[in-house]
Design a protein around this motif. Sequence first.
Motif, PDB file in Angstrom:
ATOM      1  N   PRO A  31      -0.823   4.129  -8.632  1.00 44.57           N
ATOM      2  CA  PRO A  31      -0.535   3.660  -7.273  1.00 44.57           C
ATOM      3  C   PRO A  31      -1.560   2.657  -6.757  1.00 44.57           C
ATOM      4  N   ASP A  32      -2.779   2.707  -7.288  1.00 46.78           N
ATOM      5  CA  ASP A  32      -3.820   1.787  -6.840  1.00 46.78           C
ATOM      6  C   ASP A  32      -3.528   0.346  -7.240  1.00 46.78           C
ATOM      7  N   LEU A  33      -2.622   0.142  -8.201  1.00 44.43           N
ATOM      8  CA  LEU A  33      -2.290  -1.206  -8.647  1.00 44.43           C
ATOM      9  C   LEU A  33      -1.105  -1.814  -7.901  1.00 44.43           C
ATOM     10  N   VAL A  34      -0.463  -1.043  -7.053  1.00 45.34           N
ATOM     11  CA  VAL A  34       0.694  -1.537  -6.298  1.00 45.34           C
ATOM     12  C   VAL A  34       0.208  -2.100  -4.965  1.00 45.34           C
ATOM     13  N   HIS A  35       0.308  -3.399  -4.816  1.00 48.60           N
ATOM     14  CA  HIS A  35      -0.189  -4.055  -3.602  1.00 48.60           C
ATOM     15  C   HIS A  35       0.432  -3.466  -2.338  1.00 48.60           C
ATOM     16  N   GLY A  36       1.723  -3.229  -2.381  1.00 43.38           N
ATOM     17  CA  GLY A  36       2.409  -2.737  -1.186  1.00 43.38           C
ATOM     18  C   GLY A  36       2.099  -1.306  -0.834  1.00 43.38           C
ATOM     19  N   ALA A  37       1.433  -0.563  -1.727  1.00 47.06           N
ATOM     20  CA  ALA A  37       1.123   0.848  -1.466  1.00 47.06           C
ATOM     21  C   ALA A  37      -0.307   1.049  -1.001  1.00 47.06           C
ATOM     22  N   ARG A  38      -1.055  -0.023  -0.855  1.00 48.19           N
ATOM     23  CA  ARG A  38      -2.440   0.117  -0.452  1.00 48.19           C
ATOM     24  C   ARG A  38      -2.551   0.549   1.010  1.00 48.19           C
ATOM     25  N   GLY A  39      -3.510   1.420   1.275  1.00 39.81           N
ATOM     26  CA  GLY A  39      -3.780   1.841   2.650  1.00 39.81           C
ATOM     27  C   GLY A  39      -2.811   2.859   3.195  1.00 39.81           C
TER      28      GLY A  39
END
Length: 353
Positions: free
Chosen positions: A206-214
Amino acid sequence: MHVPDGFIDAPVSAVTGVVAAGAVAVSLRGARRELDERTAPLAGLVAAFIFAVQMLNFPVAAGTSGHLLGGALAAILVGPYTGVLCVTVVLLMQGILFADGGLTALGVNVLDMGVVTVVVAYALFRGLLKVLPGTRRSVTVASFVSALVSVPAAAAAFTLLYWIGGTTDIPIGKVFTAMVGVHVLIGIGEALITALTVGAVIAVRPDLVHGARGLTTALKLRVDGELVDAPAAPAPVPAPAARSHRGLWATGLVTALVLAGFVSYYASSHPDGLEKVAADQGIDKKTEEHAAKDSPLADYGVKNVSDARVSGGLAGVIGVGATVAVGSGVFYVIRRRRAQDTPEAPAHDRETV
């Protein structure tokens, strides 16, 4: 939805090319903020994956097929600026090597399939995340909806460009109705592919998915009746993370090679949405021959290889290899530029051993 040469007249194609070039220039600068040592390799892989999946035309109606556009998928995985660049790399490879999408219409295709899909999808994606719970499932749901909407949005954008600079005199209302109608159906396929892919990557990294950050809410502890922030978790061990990153990249590349080299043989042979509408409405009356029609890989086959399965498979593998090589090279350079632009911390601020 690859627009061939001859659909849009020269003046509008030229202006569109300038606008598309400007969007790419802005994206090159914006991608510096999105790419780091973890996501830069993923961006090249995303471009190759989009290339591979675009070879898999799926049936959507009688005599009509569709394929992934990829703008929503790229924007959610690696960011909107990098997403525009991913789709642009794919379109360049397709136009130059495979005679797919006109070269004079390259600006039209970049603007329509790259910029419009990314902007619409990512804006809607971000809006949905503001009202949905901050969970991974919400990212998948928002991915589905934004990808679905991005395809008819691109169809509407093409209709607008055709209204301004179309080379045949066709009632624009008929073009709009036909284009948006069939691309709503194609959008369902786009949405499914995007949601499944985003969900699969989130499940692993999940840390590599830009849209899932934060999305993760900070953990709170109750101390003496008051909520306080919990202590930060220990930093992950670098070695396993690196292995996981390489494993994800290798898995994605193998998947793209299998899709392009083997599964693509079973794709629908029916014309895609734009081709079908163009034939039905007469848009294709002034279609011009592609400048790269004599390319050894034209029409996704290897010249002088008679077996259709082998020819198409080899072309797909070559396309994936070329796209991942060019894409990775572009994103590596962007990543290096970011590192060069980042000022080094003063000596007194750096840790000493």
